[in-house]
Structures are given as C-alpha cells and as structure tokens.
Design an enzyme around this catalytic site. Structure first.
Site, PDB file in Angstrom:
ATOM      1  N   ARG A 107      12.393  59.462  19.043  1.00  0.00           N
ATOM      2  CA  ARG A 107      12.009  60.541  19.956  1.00  0.00           C
ATOM      3  C   ARG A 107      10.955  61.410  19.281  1.00  0.00           C
ATOM      4  O   ARG A 107      10.652  61.221  18.102  1.00  0.00           O
ATOM      5  CB  ARG A 107      13.230  61.363  20.372  1.00  0.00           C
ATOM      6  CG  ARG A 107      13.939  62.031  19.209  1.00  0.00           C
ATOM      7  CD  ARG A 107      15.128  62.876  19.683  1.00  0.00           C
ATOM      8  NE  ARG A 107      15.885  63.357  18.533  1.00  0.00           N
ATOM      9  CZ  ARG A 107      17.004  64.065  18.613  1.00  0.00           C
ATOM     10  NH1 ARG A 107      17.516  64.373  19.790  1.00  0.00           N
ATOM     11  NH2 ARG A 107      17.624  64.470  17.527  1.00  0.00           N
ATOM     12  N   CYS A 111       1.996  64.009  20.128  1.00  0.00           N
ATOM     13  CA  CYS A 111       1.212  65.019  19.420  1.00  0.00           C
ATOM     14  C   CYS A 111       0.971  66.190  20.383  1.00  0.00           C
ATOM     15  O   CYS A 111       0.484  65.991  21.499  1.00  0.00           O
ATOM     16  CB  CYS A 111      -0.117  64.396  18.991  1.00  0.00           C
ATOM     17  SG  CYS A 111      -1.233  65.583  18.249  1.00  0.00           S
ATOM     18  N   ASN A 145      12.928  69.657  23.981  1.00  0.00           N
ATOM     19  CA  ASN A 145      14.120  69.728  23.134  1.00  0.00           C
ATOM     20  C   ASN A 145      13.692  69.911  21.686  1.00  0.00           C
ATOM     21  O   ASN A 145      12.930  69.102  21.152  1.00  0.00           O
ATOM     22  CB  ASN A 145      14.943  68.431  23.240  1.00  0.00           C
ATOM     23  CG  ASN A 145      16.275  68.543  22.521  1.00  0.00           C
ATOM     24  OD1 ASN A 145      17.218  69.125  23.038  1.00  0.00           O
ATOM     25  ND2 ASN A 145      16.349  68.017  21.314  1.00  0.00           N
ATOM     26  N   GLU A 146      14.142  70.989  21.076  1.00  0.00           N
ATOM     27  CA  GLU A 146      13.896  71.246  19.651  1.00  0.00           C
ATOM     28  C   GLU A 146      12.455  70.937  19.248  1.00  0.00           C
ATOM     29  O   GLU A 146      12.183  69.968  18.503  1.00  0.00           O
ATOM     30  CB  GLU A 146      14.879  70.450  18.776  1.00  0.00           C
ATOM     31  CG  GLU A 146      16.297  70.940  18.880  1.00  0.00           C
ATOM     32  CD  GLU A 146      17.217  70.356  17.806  1.00  0.00           C
ATOM     33  OE1 GLU A 146      16.880  69.321  17.211  1.00  0.00           O
ATOM     34  OE2 GLU A 146      18.274  70.956  17.549  1.00  0.00           O
ATOM     35  N   GLU A 318      23.439  74.182  21.397  1.00  0.00           N
ATOM     36  CA  GLU A 318      24.203  73.042  20.876  1.00  0.00           C
ATOM     37  C   GLU A 318      25.101  73.578  19.763  1.00  0.00           C
ATOM     38  O   GLU A 318      24.609  74.165  18.805  1.00  0.00           O
ATOM     39  CB  GLU A 318      23.276  71.952  20.314  1.00  0.00           C
ATOM     40  CG  GLU A 318      22.342  71.355  21.363  1.00  0.00           C
ATOM     41  CD  GLU A 318      21.435  70.265  20.801  1.00  0.00           C
ATOM     42  OE1 GLU A 318      21.677  69.777  19.685  1.00  0.00           O
ATOM     43  OE2 GLU A 318      20.460  69.918  21.500  1.00  0.00           O
ATOM     44  N   TRP A 326      23.922  63.317  10.678  1.00  0.00           N
ATOM     45  CA  TRP A 326      22.572  63.275  10.102  1.00  0.00           C
ATOM     46  C   TRP A 326      22.412  63.937   8.739  1.00  0.00           C
ATOM     47  O   TRP A 326      21.331  63.885   8.176  1.00  0.00           O
ATOM     48  CB  TRP A 326      21.582  63.906  11.087  1.00  0.00           C
ATOM     49  CG  TRP A 326      22.055  65.185  11.723  1.00  0.00           C
ATOM     50  CD1 TRP A 326      22.625  65.299  12.963  1.00  0.00           C
ATOM     51  CD2 TRP A 326      22.009  66.507  11.176  1.00  0.00           C
ATOM     52  NE1 TRP A 326      22.941  66.618  13.221  1.00  0.00           N
ATOM     53  CE2 TRP A 326      22.574  67.375  12.137  1.00  0.00           C
ATOM     54  CE3 TRP A 326      21.549  67.055   9.964  1.00  0.00           C
ATOM     55  CZ2 TRP A 326      22.694  68.753  11.938  1.00  0.00           C
ATOM     56  CZ3 TRP A 326      21.678  68.424   9.767  1.00  0.00           C
ATOM     57  CH2 TRP A 326      22.239  69.246  10.748  1.00  0.00           C
ATOM     58  N   GLU A 366      23.384  58.025  17.370  1.00  0.00           N
ATOM     59  CA  GLU A 366      24.312  59.092  16.959  1.00  0.00           C
ATOM     60  C   GLU A 366      25.776  58.674  17.093  1.00  0.00           C
ATOM     61  O   GLU A 366      26.635  59.468  17.482  1.00  0.00           O
ATOM     62  CB  GLU A 366      23.994  60.369  17.752  1.00  0.00           C
ATOM     63  CG  GLU A 366      22.592  60.878  17.414  1.00  0.00           C
ATOM     64  CD  GLU A 366      22.174  62.147  18.151  1.00  0.00           C
ATOM     65  OE1 GLU A 366      22.830  62.525  19.138  1.00  0.00           O
ATOM     66  OE2 GLU A 366      21.169  62.751  17.721  1.00  0.00           O
ATOM     67  N   GLN A 367      26.070  57.424  16.717  1.00  0.00           N
ATOM     68  CA  GLN A 367      27.431  56.897  16.916  1.00  0.00           C
ATOM     69  C   GLN A 367      28.487  57.675  16.144  1.00  0.00           C
ATOM     70  O   GLN A 367      29.637  57.746  16.555  1.00  0.00           O
ATOM     71  CB  GLN A 367      27.472  55.420  16.522  1.00  0.00           C
ATOM     72  CG  GLN A 367      26.568  54.582  17.392  1.00  0.00           C
ATOM     73  CD  GLN A 367      26.513  53.128  16.981  1.00  0.00           C
ATOM     74  OE1 GLN A 367      27.418  52.624  16.313  1.00  0.00           O
ATOM     75  NE2 GLN A 367      25.454  52.448  17.381  1.00  0.00           N
TER      76      GLN A 367
HETATM   77  C1  GAL Z   1      19.951  68.102  17.667  1.00  0.00           C
HETATM   78  C2  GAL Z   1      19.352  67.490  18.923  1.00  0.00           C
HETATM   79  C3  GAL Z   1      20.366  66.718  19.720  1.00  0.00           C
HETATM   80  C4  GAL Z   1      21.196  65.860  18.810  1.00  0.00           C
HETATM   81  C5  GAL Z   1      21.846  66.717  17.775  1.00  0.00           C
HETATM   82  C6  GAL Z   1      22.760  65.955  16.840  1.00  0.00           C
HETATM   83  O1  GAL Z   1      18.969  68.251  16.701  1.00  0.00           O
HETATM   84  O2  GAL Z   1      18.790  68.487  19.743  1.00  0.00           O
HETATM   85  O3  GAL Z   1      19.715  65.931  20.684  1.00  0.00           O
HETATM   86  O4  GAL Z   1      20.391  64.882  18.223  1.00  0.00           O
HETATM   87  O5  GAL Z   1      20.856  67.323  17.006  1.00  0.00           O
HETATM   88  O6  GAL Z   1      23.358  66.840  15.925  1.00  0.00           O
END
Ligand code: GAL
Length: 643
Positions: A107, A111, A145-146, A318, A326, A366-367
């Site tokens: 994602r 640019c 998003n972000e 979020e 991550w 993101e499993q």
């Molecule tokens: C954020 C993002 C989400 C998801 C989340 C996972 O950075 O906006 O889509 O990836 O992290 O923690």
C-alpha cells in the site's frame, strides 16, 4: 466535552462473507460501540476496472451497519490505488532515496506530487462523496489512511523534481536570492536557474542543509495540498459531516499542524506496545513496560494531536486491541490495558476511540494482528475490555472543561532541523519534547502540546524544549507572558533558511549569545547534584545568572526574570530537575507519584492510571470520591476520583 466519548471499530466488510455483516453489526452495538470506520482500503472492490463502479456491496454494507444503529466514518481509499491504475500510470509510483521505485503489492505506493494521481485521488473522492455524501448513516469521513506511513512522504520521483522546482521558484522568485539564502557559494553549488536544481539525494556527501529543509517543506506542503483537495470535495458534496485523518505515533515527516488546520478532527492511531518496541526507548523501559507501553506514549500523542486542529477536536481512530504484527517483538497487553488506554484517551478529551480491528484477518499481511474477535469469530480478550470501557464511559458521563496548566511548544520543522543536522548522534527535537513531557507528567501535571504560533495566555508554565526556528508570533506571545518559561537547547539557532543568525542564538528568546556548541559522546558529562549534562553543551556569554552549575563550574542552565535557558540536552534527569523548579515557581500543584502512575484532570475528575507491572498506592494528596477503583491500583488498573 459535552457529549461523552464514543467507541467505535475499524471494519472491513469486503474481507468477510456478506452473511456475517448483520451479526457483526449487532455484536458491535451489543459491545457498546456506536461508530464504525470502513472503506479506506477498498478501491479495488469499489472500482474493479477503470470507470466501472460496483457500489452495490458497499450500499448494502452501509445499510446493514447503519440499520443496526452504527454511524459510519467512511474512508477515501486513496492509500491503496489498484493495480490497473498503477499500470495505466506507472510513474505515479513513489521513488525511494536511492532512486528505486516503490512498487505495487502492499500500500501507499503513490507519490504525493504526481499530478495524474492527484486527479485520480480527486476523482475517486468525488465519486464516493456523490454516492454517500448525504447518506444519513455516513456522519464523517477519513481522508486516505496514515499519510506518510511506510516512509512515503519524501519521494524522489520525476514528478517530485518538477514540483520541487516550481515550489522553489514560487518561494524564492529569483535564483540569486535562493543562492544567497542557501549559501550556495560554499563548494560552488550556485545555480543559474531553478531548473538546474535536483532533489537532495544521490549527492556524494551531505547536500546543503538548506536544500534538505526546502525539500522537506515542499514535501510537507504536497501532503497538505493532497489532503486539502479531498477535503474541498467532501465539504462541497457532504455538508455537515466531520472530516478526520488518522495520524501516526512519533511521526514528523510532514507538518501535522498544517494538515490539521484543514480538517475537523485530528485522529491518531495508538499502538503503545508497538511504539515502545519500535522507537528509541531504553532496554530497561522496553522490559518494564513491555505489556503496558511506556506510560507517556499514548498521552503524549493525545496532547499533541489535540493541538493540531483549530477546535481542539481529536480522536483515536485505531486503538491497539491486543498484540500487533509489525514491531520487532509483539507481546500481548496486560489484562486491563485495552480498557486503560481507552479511558486515558477519554481523560485527555478524545471524542472517539475506535479499535483496530473488529476481527483478526486470517489472510494477507496482518495475520498476527489481534482484533476484538479472533479469526474463528470467538471473542478475543480485547472485546470484554472494550465493553467494560463502554460501561465506564456511560457511568462517568460528559467531562467538564480540560485543565490549562503547562504548555509545551513543538514544531515539526524543529525535528526536521535536528534530523538534517543532528550534530550529535541521536539528538532529536521530538525526543527532547517527549522527555520534557514525560518529566512534567511524572509530577502529575496536565500538558497541552502547542504549535509555536499558538496563544499561551493563561498557562502557568511554557516549555520550549528545542525550537531552532522561532516564529515572530512566539516572541510576541512570550513578551507579555507572565508564567514561567523554560527554553531548551538549539532554540533560536537557525534562520528560516537554515543559517546561524547574525546576532547568534538564542536571539530575542533569552539574553545572551551562544558562542560555541559541542556534542558529547557517551561518557563525557558535566555532573551536578542529582543530574548530569550529557550529549550536548552550549557555551553562552550572558548577563543572566547561572542556575544549574556542574561541579566543574560549567553553567548548564541560566535564569533571567521568568525565563530559563537550558544549555544542555534535556535528558530525563536534567529535565526533571529544571522543570520541577520552574513548575514549583509557577505555582503548579506537584505530586510525588509512584513508578508508572500517571494522572489527568478533566472537569471535576482526576483519572489515575497504573502503567507499572506492580500494584501501586495513590498518594494521599490525591483525594475525593473514588467513583471507579480505589487508592490501591492493580497493574493496568485505573481509578477515577471526583473532587
Ligand atoms: C496502521 C494502519 C492500519 C493497520 C494497522 C496495524 O498503521 O493504519 O491499516 O495496518 O496499522 O497495526
């Protein structure tokens, strides 16, 4: 806040069979959630082929969610341009600092400067706003998003180069003015026209810091312009709806005050355990707070983002509900932390906390990222804590007005200056701000983090941890400020074009001239009583009085009237020593808090949070009716006291 904070969740109807949607919506409402954020990555399902829109599924998803009693925050899907679009316009891809393309398959591969992608971003935003702008269930929008996630603000593409040259021509008008302002005579870097200027990557050694700073400003403006284009469309086609964006943690690559001034609600994405592991906390803190997050991570961002919109409106868009996927290590939060994080956001004045995500996804990237539900649809531990938080919020009801005691000044360009020219390894304006913030919080203080142009009247204390470029508005505001002022190192040390000012720093901030600066390798220090000046030292000629003076006679902080100047780096011990003195003199009520306890006042309430892994006892000077919890607070526990 007149209405109590709302709870919500991030949901991806396109990830689940339609047969699950109704039950999902029902369970969200039963948990106490009233908002649901959807849509922000769904472009390939909304427009599977160029110009062919498939709205039916989204119509039905919105109808189901709204029908169950949820209000929808709809995301524009521009963080995930689909494959067909990238193939049609391959040069929309961002380019990394080594000149390599950042390809399709995850994602944020676009640019910000690409004119064709800007047209596409406006087109898909308009299409969504035309379809849903007046839908009664859609009460708010999230742009993209972000912005900047995965290191995507600075792109070294051909589009960025063209945009940068235009931006420079508009800013400097005359190439001779740019050469002069940047000092390009140094190393024969003079240009004859704006078209000769390249991006500041791929140079043999460092490019001119003025060149870097200009590029960062340009890139930041590109993010703001990209966002503003969506905002303008949404305002026109979806009147009365709030516009959010979800900012990130410890992220400074664009000016959030600028983007914040165009939206209604500054959202941010709170992952305290992931941030603890990913950023420069000590190993000891990483271990002590592995399952809670450092006690100041979430609050720092709450107080930062509250200062990013004109109306002070902010939200957690979020919220970490369990382990993330991550960070270098991804432990599970202590039982109680999801509720604690939620209630702390409430205490700081959030209007919404939205958990990420509803159900853990068994496929794709993101499993291992928890949701409120497990992949098999059973409840994950976060669900019951969200439900408990919903009950707590309802019980407490609306909070009164927020307190106004300490202001901490932070500017995004301060961090750009220290990144471009750190002068000593690891020295950063952002972390200077964080360490000062943390020192103030450990005294039980309430803090507003403000841009340097904000009004500061009414605060008892104003802390300016590190502000190389000082806007005139701040000097003006300080000139009639009657509270205590603490000014940190490097403040006033650069002009807007990244040069040392002729009169030498800190200029009008403080009487004196910094005649020499040095950075100190680990182990080099000037120790005083309970503190040591480390990392950075400024030698100042001043008529002011020395206040903190090291055993070897080195003056580490100066005092003149209501202003103090710290000539060393605000490491935790120096920050707490100096700020304690200033806060006491400012007349603020200071507490001695046990390890890991943090407080926040809101109207007639004091909220207390235990981030420690041990039970802790609240000091006796914090008293009133305990409406939640008791003086003894378990790890991850909270207390709410009505005074
Ligand atoms: C954020 C993002 C989400 C998801 C989340 C996972 O950075 O906006 O889509 O990836 O992290 O923690």
């Amino acid at each position: 806040m007149l209405t109590p904070m709302r709870l919500g969740v991030c949901y991806y109807p396109e990830h689940w069979p339609e047969s699950m949607w109704a039950d999902d919506a029902r369970r969200m409402v039963a948990t106490g959630l009233s908002r649901v954020r959807i849509g922000e990555f769904a472009w390939s399902r909304i427009e599977p082929e160029p110009g062919r829109f498939d709205w039916d599924w989204l119509d039905r998803a919105i109808a189901k969610l709204h029908g169950a009693g949820l209000s929808i925050i709809l995301g524009t899907p521009t963080a995930t341009p689909p494959k067909w679009l990238v193939d049609a316009m391959p040069d929309m891809i961002a380019t990394d600092i080594d000149g390599k393309p950042r390809g399709f398959g995850s994602r944020r591969h676009y640019c910000f400067s690409h004119p064709g992608y800007r047209v596409e971003s406006a087109r898909i935003t308009r299409a969504m706003a035309q379809r849903y702008g007046n839908h009664p269930g859609v009460t708010a929008w999230q742009t993209d998003n972000e912005y900047g996630c995965h290191d995507t603000v600075l792109s070294y593409s051909a589009a960025a180069l063209t945009g940068f040259r235009e931006w420079l021509a508009a800013r400097y008008d005359d190439i001779a003015a740019l050469n002069r302002a940047w000092g390009n005579v140094f190393w024969s870097m003079e240009y004859r026209s704006f078209d000769e200027i390249d991006l500041p990557n791929l140079t043999v050694t460092v490019a001119n810091p003025a060149h870097h700073l200009a590029f960062r400003r340009f890139a930041s403006d590109a993010v703001a312009a990209f966002n503003r284009a969506q905002v303008d469309i949404l305002r026109a086609l979806s009147p009365g709806r709030d516009i959010f964006h979800n900012f990130m943690g410890f992220f400074t690559e664009f000016d959030h005050h600028a983007v914040g001034s165009d939206i209604d609600v500054a959202g941010w994405d709170s992952y305290p355990l992931g941030f603890l592991e990913s950023f420069g906390f000590s190993e000891a803190d990483k271990l002590a707070y592995a399952r809670q997050g450092h006690p100041d991570i979430a609050a720092f961002h709450h107080d930062l983002y509250r200062g990013c919109t004109a109306g002070g409106r902010w939200a957690v868009l979020e919220q970490q509900p369990g382990p993330v996927n991550w960070a270098p290590y991804n432990p599970a939060p202590l039982p109680g932390m999801v509720r604690l994080w939620t209630m702390e956001a409430m205490a700081h004045g959030a209007e919404l906390v939205s958990y990420f995500r509803w159900r853990q996804a068994p496929f794709a990237q993101e499993q291992h990222h928890a949701g409120l539900l497990r992949p098999d649809d059973e409840a994950a531990p976060g669900l019951a804590e969200a439900a408990q938080a919903a009950k707590d919020i309802a019980m407490i009801g609306p909070l009164g007005p927020p307190p106004k005691s300490a202001a901490l000044i932070f500017a995004y360009d301060a961090e750009w200056v220290t990144k471009i020219q750190p002068q000593g390894a690891g020295l950063s304006a952002l972390w200077a701000a964080f360490d000062c913030y943390s020192a103030l919080r450990q005294m039980g203080l309430d803090i507003d983090i403000l841009p340097p142009t904000a009004a500061i009247d009414g605060y008892a204390l104003c802390v300016i941890p590190c502000l190389p470029i000082v806007p005139d508005a701040l000097l003006e505001n300080l000139s009639h400020f009657t509270g205590q002022v603490v000014i940190g190192p490097r403040s006033g040390s650069r002009t807007g074009d990244f040069a040392i000012p002729g009169e030498l720093p800190p200029g009008a901030l403080f009487p004196g001239k910094v005649t020499r600066v040095e950075s100190l390798r680990p182990g080099l220090q000037h120790a005083g009583d309970g503190w040591a000046a480390a990392h950075w030292l400024e030698h100042m000629e001043s008529s002011a009085d020395g206040e903190l003076v090291a055993g070897d006679g080195t003056v580490v902080s100066w005092r003149s009237g209501n202003r103090r100047y710290l000539a060393a780096w605000p490491t935790p011990d120096i920050a707490s020593t100096l700020l304690h003195t200033a806060a006491a003199e400012a007349g603020l009520l200071l507490h001695r808090l046990p390890e890991g306890i943090r407080l926040r006042r809101a109207g007639p309430y004091i909220f207390a949070f235990n981030y420690s892994a041990r039970p802790q006892i609240l000091p006796g000077d914090i008293d009133g009716d305990f409406i939640i919890g008791a003086r003894a607070i378990e790890p991850a526990g909270i207390a709410v006291i009505k005074i």
